[in-house]
Enzyme design. Structure first.
Site, PDB file in Angstrom:
ATOM      1  N   TYR A  83       0.840  -1.204   0.000  1.00 20.00           N
ATOM      2  CA  TYR A  83       0.000   0.000   0.000  1.00 20.00           C
ATOM      3  C   TYR A  83       0.874   1.252   0.000  1.00 20.00           C
ATOM      4  O   TYR A  83       0.577   2.222  -0.706  1.00 20.00           O
ATOM      5  CB  TYR A  83      -0.936   0.017   1.217  1.00 20.00           C
ATOM      6  CG  TYR A  83      -1.925   1.160   1.135  1.00 20.00           C
ATOM      7  CD1 TYR A  83      -3.164   0.979   0.511  1.00 20.00           C
ATOM      8  CD2 TYR A  83      -1.605   2.420   1.638  1.00 20.00           C
ATOM      9  CE1 TYR A  83      -4.053   2.035   0.387  1.00 20.00           C
ATOM     10  CE2 TYR A  83      -2.495   3.481   1.514  1.00 20.00           C
ATOM     11  CZ  TYR A  83      -3.717   3.285   0.893  1.00 20.00           C
ATOM     12  OH  TYR A  83      -4.591   4.327   0.758  1.00 20.00           O
ATOM     13  N   PHE A 135      -7.772  22.018 -24.410  1.00 20.22           N
ATOM     14  CA  PHE A 135      -8.043  20.591 -24.519  1.00 20.22           C
ATOM     15  C   PHE A 135      -9.243  20.307 -23.622  1.00 20.22           C
ATOM     16  O   PHE A 135      -9.395  20.903 -22.561  1.00 20.22           O
ATOM     17  CB  PHE A 135      -6.839  19.713 -24.154  1.00 20.22           C
ATOM     18  CG  PHE A 135      -7.176  18.261 -24.370  1.00 20.22           C
ATOM     19  CD1 PHE A 135      -7.328  17.772 -25.656  1.00 20.22           C
ATOM     20  CD2 PHE A 135      -7.436  17.415 -23.308  1.00 20.22           C
ATOM     21  CE1 PHE A 135      -7.723  16.455 -25.884  1.00 20.22           C
ATOM     22  CE2 PHE A 135      -7.827  16.098 -23.524  1.00 20.22           C
ATOM     23  CZ  PHE A 135      -7.977  15.619 -24.817  1.00 20.22           C
ATOM     24  N   THR A 136     -10.074  19.362 -24.045  1.00 20.06           N
ATOM     25  CA  THR A 136     -11.376  19.110 -23.395  1.00 20.06           C
ATOM     26  C   THR A 136     -11.269  18.955 -21.874  1.00 20.06           C
ATOM     27  O   THR A 136     -11.840  19.738 -21.118  1.00 20.06           O
ATOM     28  CB  THR A 136     -11.996  17.845 -24.011  1.00 20.06           C
ATOM     29  OG1 THR A 136     -11.042  16.786 -23.950  1.00 20.06           O
ATOM     30  CG2 THR A 136     -12.380  18.080 -25.470  1.00 20.06           C
ATOM     31  N   ASP A 226       1.652  20.658 -20.336  1.00 20.87           N
ATOM     32  CA  ASP A 226       0.943  19.392 -20.543  1.00 20.87           C
ATOM     33  C   ASP A 226       1.903  18.526 -21.360  1.00 20.87           C
ATOM     34  O   ASP A 226       2.062  18.702 -22.570  1.00 20.87           O
ATOM     35  CB  ASP A 226      -0.373  19.614 -21.295  1.00 20.87           C
ATOM     36  CG  ASP A 226      -1.144  18.311 -21.490  1.00 20.87           C
ATOM     37  OD1 ASP A 226      -0.508  17.238 -21.429  1.00 20.87           O
ATOM     38  OD2 ASP A 226      -2.367  18.367 -21.718  1.00 20.87           O
ATOM     39  N   LYS A 269      -0.288   8.025 -23.369  1.00 17.50           N
ATOM     40  CA  LYS A 269       0.101   8.335 -24.756  1.00 17.50           C
ATOM     41  C   LYS A 269       1.604   8.053 -24.914  1.00 17.50           C
ATOM     42  O   LYS A 269       1.989   6.910 -25.122  1.00 17.50           O
ATOM     43  CB  LYS A 269      -0.223   9.800 -25.072  1.00 17.50           C
ATOM     44  CG  LYS A 269      -1.717  10.076 -25.306  1.00 17.50           C
ATOM     45  CD  LYS A 269      -2.509  10.190 -24.047  1.00 17.50           C
ATOM     46  CE  LYS A 269      -3.903  10.755 -24.261  1.00 17.50           C
ATOM     47  NZ  LYS A 269      -4.691  10.735 -23.017  1.00 17.50           N
ATOM     48  N   ARG A 393     -13.440  15.997 -33.500  1.00 14.68           N
ATOM     49  CA  ARG A 393     -12.724  17.047 -32.784  1.00 14.68           C
ATOM     50  C   ARG A 393     -13.159  18.381 -33.384  1.00 14.68           C
ATOM     51  O   ARG A 393     -12.417  19.061 -34.058  1.00 14.68           O
ATOM     52  CB  ARG A 393     -11.196  16.881 -32.900  1.00 14.68           C
ATOM     53  CG  ARG A 393     -10.637  15.626 -32.296  1.00 14.68           C
ATOM     54  CD  ARG A 393     -10.336  15.650 -30.810  1.00 14.68           C
ATOM     55  NE  ARG A 393     -11.456  15.570 -29.907  1.00 14.68           N
ATOM     56  CZ  ARG A 393     -11.350  15.224 -28.616  1.00 14.68           C
ATOM     57  NH1 ARG A 393     -10.184  14.926 -28.104  1.00 14.68           N
ATOM     58  NH2 ARG A 393     -12.398  15.187 -27.834  1.00 14.68           N
ATOM     59  N   PHE A 460     -18.936  15.113 -25.803  1.00  9.87           N
ATOM     60  CA  PHE A 460     -18.559  14.269 -26.943  1.00  9.87           C
ATOM     61  C   PHE A 460     -18.480  12.791 -26.580  1.00  9.87           C
ATOM     62  O   PHE A 460     -18.656  11.930 -27.437  1.00  9.87           O
ATOM     63  CB  PHE A 460     -17.217  14.737 -27.544  1.00  9.87           C
ATOM     64  CG  PHE A 460     -16.062  14.692 -26.573  1.00  9.87           C
ATOM     65  CD1 PHE A 460     -15.834  15.744 -25.710  1.00  9.87           C
ATOM     66  CD2 PHE A 460     -15.220  13.597 -26.521  1.00  9.87           C
ATOM     67  CE1 PHE A 460     -14.781  15.696 -24.802  1.00  9.87           C
ATOM     68  CE2 PHE A 460     -14.161  13.540 -25.626  1.00  9.87           C
ATOM     69  CZ  PHE A 460     -13.949  14.597 -24.752  1.00  9.87           C
TER      70      PHE A 460
HETATM   71  N1  PM9 Z   1      -6.498  12.663 -24.482  1.00  2.00           N
HETATM   72  C1  PM9 Z   1      -7.268  11.671 -26.494  1.00  2.00           C
HETATM   73  O1  PM9 Z   1      -7.874  10.761 -27.047  1.00  2.00           O
HETATM   74  C2  PM9 Z   1      -8.142  10.784 -24.293  1.00  2.00           C
HETATM   75  C3  PM9 Z   1      -9.358  11.393 -23.721  1.00  2.00           C
HETATM   76  S1  PM9 Z   1     -10.164  12.666 -24.591  1.00  2.00           S
HETATM   77  C4  PM9 Z   1     -10.867  11.875 -25.849  1.00  2.00           C
HETATM   78  O2  PM9 Z   1      -6.609  12.535 -27.115  1.00  2.00           O
HETATM   79  C5  PM9 Z   1      -4.016  15.867 -23.360  1.00  2.00           C
HETATM   80  C6  PM9 Z   1      -3.236  16.668 -24.335  1.00  2.00           C
HETATM   81  C7  PM9 Z   1      -4.726  14.757 -23.770  1.00  2.00           C
HETATM   82  C8  PM9 Z   1      -5.478  14.012 -22.824  1.00  2.00           C
HETATM   83  C9  PM9 Z   1      -6.279  12.928 -23.207  1.00  2.00           C
HETATM   84  C10 PM9 Z   1      -5.451  14.439 -21.468  1.00  2.00           C
HETATM   85  C11 PM9 Z   1      -6.224  13.710 -20.424  1.00  2.00           C
HETATM   86  C12 PM9 Z   1      -4.731  15.541 -21.126  1.00  2.00           C
HETATM   87  N2  PM9 Z   1      -4.027  16.234 -22.070  1.00  2.00           N
HETATM   88  O3  PM9 Z   1      -7.255  10.778 -20.830  1.00  2.00           O
HETATM   89  O4  PM9 Z   1      -7.205  11.559 -18.510  1.00  2.00           O
HETATM   90  O5  PM9 Z   1      -4.686  14.415 -25.056  1.00  2.00           O
HETATM   91  O6  PM9 Z   1      -5.318  10.229 -19.365  1.00  2.00           O
HETATM   92  O7  PM9 Z   1      -5.607  12.507 -20.140  1.00  2.00           O
HETATM   93  C13 PM9 Z   1      -7.264  11.737 -25.041  1.00  2.00           C
HETATM   94  P1  PM9 Z   1      -6.415  11.202 -19.696  1.00  2.00           P
END
Ligand code: PM9
Length: 469
Positions: A83, A135-136, A226, A269, A393, A460
């Site tokens: 843990y 970004f979303t 980011d 990623k 997008r 979305f």
């Molecule tokens: N990006 C993408 O597919 C997955 C979720 S939105 C459809 O591009 C950036 C630049 C991203 C991102 C996620 C996140 C969030 C932050 N910054 O999905 O929570 O492209 O791991 O990261 C997606 P998490």
């Protein structure tokens, strides 16, 4: 009879290939059109709502969809699932310190966990958060913390046909204008994204991050990155920016991060893992606040919502992600698909960016208005044609202005063909290109979609649509 030419020969150079071979395979399902029509109707014309068993080539996202290496899988067996104080946490901390250069690390379950922590800790309600395009999830967390996002990316980023090499750069005159109007104290921090996702994976130059550092020092403002696709950004610097051709990608990454005060990361990623993220900073007070908050929202500060084995895979993935041969093949595959489409005159975001091809749905379907959801429509048409899954997008992803409730209306209306890392072959890319061409050839009969259900947050993901008659 003409002799067929390899792709390298057509480009007038020797070919290169992926620096890995395949040890394990996962069968794909091929479907017939009636099956796909039924699946898309059941999914409300939203590719996020399809079952993956109904998808042939999955280009929804590059997030968490990478193939891990044998080294990473071996690392999974070394998970220390204590843990507290897991050995794998210390491996991850060492990898982030070595390759990204930040002092203090807080692991999180994925990127938005990290966005939550930094937004809550570094934004005071009513402060501005200037960034290089929204970004979303990032903007939503900033807004939920009381921040006001301001887009300060250069104007070229909003033009799909402009071929500038660093379309992710921030326009510093836009920062000057914000300070002149509101004062530097009203700025929480600069939110700088590497290879800007919503702009088509367009990179930020080293010159820009250096200039931002100087600007931030002058105005007493912090600069947070980011870093989700910062390795891909480093590759573009090596390739395009004068003076970096002889640098390794790992050195460029470390240098780039060195101009910032901290970063958050979706490791799903660049870092070649299926789950994981982190936030890391150089300032002790901010770290202390986030290390305290993580225990409320994610888990103890030495696992942040992850298993020990996930942190081990991430530590190994970070090292693999900065290998020059790997990143060249990764970007090269995206570019290969882009070159095929370009040759056939398919409208898309130019130049081709890091992680995806972004089809320009406005030029694809000039007969549609933005209220017909052209990019959502294009994703649906591609799926119907071949079972390839892409992502909208455009106006759907952009959501609504929290104050007025009106749609945000982005200039870019794009459909993203996102390439998972180390997963598909060049033959898959050929199949994708031919399907896009078939959909392009049939573009005139398309009428668009109506939204029938709209969730409040990040619509979305779960919105539903119906085809217009
Ligand atoms: N990006 C993408 O597919 C997955 C979720 S939105 C459809 O591009 C950036 C630049 C991203 C991102 C996620 C996140 C969030 C932050 N910054 O999905 O929570 O492209 O791991 O990261 C997606 P998490």
């Amino acid at each position: 009879m003409t002799t067929p030419k390899t792709f390298g020969q057509q480009l007038g150079r020797r070919s290169w290939a992926e620096p890995w071979k395949i040890k394990m395979v996962e069968p794909l399902t091929m479907t017939e059109r009636p099956q796909r029509e039924a699946a898309l109707t059941a999914a409300g014309y939203n590719t996020f709502l399809l079952r993956s068993r109904d998808v042939y080539i999955d280009l929804l996202t590059d997030s968490g969809t990478s193939a891990m290496s044998d080294r990473q899988w071996a690392g999974m067996m070394l998970g220390d699932e204590a843990y507290a104080g897991s050995e794998n946490y210390y491996h991850l901390e060492a990898a982030v310190q070595q390759y990204y250069g930040y002092k203090y690390l807080v692991p999180t379950h994925q990127g938005r966990g990290a966005e939550h922590l930094i937004s809550r800790s570094a934004i005071k309600p009513g402060q501005y958060v200037p960034g290089n395009m929204y970004f979303t999830t990032t903007r939503l967390h900033q807004e939920m913390a009381g921040g006001i996002f301001v887009d300060v990316i250069g104007d070229v980023a909003h033009d799909p046909q402009d071929r500038s090499p660093f379309k992710g750069d921030i326009d510093i005159s836009k920062l000057d204008a914000l300070v002149a109007k509101e004062g530097a104290a009203k700025i929480a921090y600069i939110s700088l994204a590497a290879t800007v996702n919503m702009a088509g994976g367009q990179p930020v130059s080293m010159a820009n991050v250096k200039a931002l550092r100087a600007w931030c020092d002058t105005h007493g403002v912090k600069l947070y990155l980011d870093a989700t696709r910062a390795v891909e950004n480093a590759y573009f610097i090596q390739e395009r920016e004068e003076g970096y051709a002889d640098w390794g990608v790992a050195d460029i990454l470390r240098d780039f991060c060195g101009y910032t005060d901290g970063a958050w990361m979706s490791a799903k990623k660049d870092s070649l893992v299926n789950i994981g993220g982190w936030v890391a900073v150089n300032e002790w007070e901010l770290f202390e606040e986030m290390r305290n908050l993580v225990v409320v929202f994610e888990g103890l500060h030495t696992y942040g919502g992850l298993a020990g084995r996930d942190m081990e895979a991430m530590a190994i993935g970070i090292k693999e992600s900065v290998q020059d041969a790997y990143i060249r093949a990764r970007i090269g595959q995206v570019r290969y698909l882009g070159m095929l489409l370009e040759e056939w005159g398919i409208p898309m975001m130019e130049p081709v960016g890091g992680h995806a091809i972004f089809l320009d749905a406005r030029r694809f379907y000039p007969q549609l208005t933005q209220d017909d959801f052209p990019a959502q429509t294009l994703a649906a048409e591609l799926y119907l044609d071949s079972g390839i899954r892409a992502m909208e997008r455009g106006i759907v992803s952009a959501g609504r202005d929290p104050k007025t409730g009106d749609h945000h209306r982005p200039k870019l209306e794009l459909t993203r063909l996102t390439i998972p890392r180390r997963v598909y072959t060049q033959a898959h890319m050929d199949v994708v290109a031919e399907s896009v061409k078939a959909v392009f050839d049939a573009r005139e009969r398309v009428r668009g979609l109506t939204m029938t259900y709209e969730p409040k947050y990040l619509r979305f993901f779960q919105a539903r649509f119906e085809p217009k008659a």
